[in-house]
Design an enzyme around this catalytic site. Structure first.
Site, PDB file in Angstrom:
ATOM      1  N   ASP A  38       0.875  -1.163   0.000  1.00  0.00           N
ATOM      2  CA  ASP A  38       0.000   0.000   0.000  1.00  0.00           C
ATOM      3  C   ASP A  38       0.915   1.215   0.000  1.00  0.00           C
ATOM      4  O   ASP A  38       1.406   1.630   1.049  1.00  0.00           O
ATOM      5  CB  ASP A  38      -0.909  -0.004   1.233  1.00  0.00           C
ATOM      6  N   ASP A  83      -2.513   1.020   7.452  1.00  0.00           N
ATOM      7  CA  ASP A  83      -1.735   0.891   6.216  1.00  0.00           C
ATOM      8  C   ASP A  83      -1.239  -0.538   6.020  1.00  0.00           C
ATOM      9  O   ASP A  83      -1.188  -1.031   4.890  1.00  0.00           O
ATOM     10  CB  ASP A  83      -0.556   1.869   6.217  1.00  0.00           C
ATOM     11  N   GLU A 120      -1.265  -1.554  -4.823  1.00  0.00           N
ATOM     12  CA  GLU A 120      -2.476  -0.782  -5.076  1.00  0.00           C
ATOM     13  C   GLU A 120      -2.199   0.319  -6.093  1.00  0.00           C
ATOM     14  O   GLU A 120      -1.153   0.971  -6.044  1.00  0.00           O
ATOM     15  CB  GLU A 120      -2.987  -0.173  -3.769  1.00  0.00           C
TER      16      GLU A 120
END
Length: 172
Positions: free
Chosen positions: A8, A139, A67
């Site tokens: 991420d 996160d 992502e």
């Protein structure tokens, strides 16, 4: 058995999550956050690159999911996020790893069943799926969700191809 690294990306905090995919099951290996210090963007990008390199060297994943950048109201923030994402991708590719990209909607749909899920729902489902004692940091949970999405996608490809398993990145 496949070790999957989920990332991420962020220019201030980059989350990472490592899972072990064994058939249709996913097992937790590790997760955490690379906390970026400093104000100069080039130095922050270097820290993302070095941090992802360190995670890869430590856990030796076989594949990586990351992502994609989503466009928000602040184009400057999206550009910085995209650059952090690029630093993470280069770190993985430099180590000879294939990188697959997933939108936030795809990740949430895969893990929660709702592409519009909020962070707390993602944390809860990651905790449940991976049988964690407590909710991971936001996160890190997002990175684990990316890894789970990548695992689900790989498993779906195996089923669609009519193969019985994936071995060394190839359908068998």
């Amino acid at each position: 058995m496949t070790l999957i690294l989920g990332i991420d990306p962020g220019s201030r905090i980059t989350g990472y999550g490592v899972i072990n995919q064994v058939g249709a099951l996913s097992e937790y290996v590790a997760s955490g956050c690379i906390r970026i210090k400093g104000e100069a963007l080039p130095e922050r990008l270097h820290q993302v690159f070095l941090g992802i390199n360190e995670v890869i060297e430590l856990y030796s994943p076989q594949t990586v999911g990351i992502e994609q950048v989503f466009m928000s109201r602040n184009a400057d923030s999206a550009l910085k996020l995209g650059q952090a994402r690029g630093a993470a991708i280069v770190a993985a590719v430099n180590q000879g790893l294939e990188v697959e990209e997933y939108s936030a909607r795809q990740v949430k749909q895969s893990v929660v069943g709702n592409g519009g899920a909020d962070k707390s729902q993602v944390q809860h489902m990651v905790q449940s799926i991976l049988k964690l004692e407590s909710k991971p940091q936001a996160d890190a949970a997002d990175a684990l969700a990316v890894a789970l999405c990548h695992a689900h996608t790989r498993q779906g490809m195996v089923r669609m191809a009519g193969a019985s398993k994936i071995r060394r990145g190839r359908l068998r």
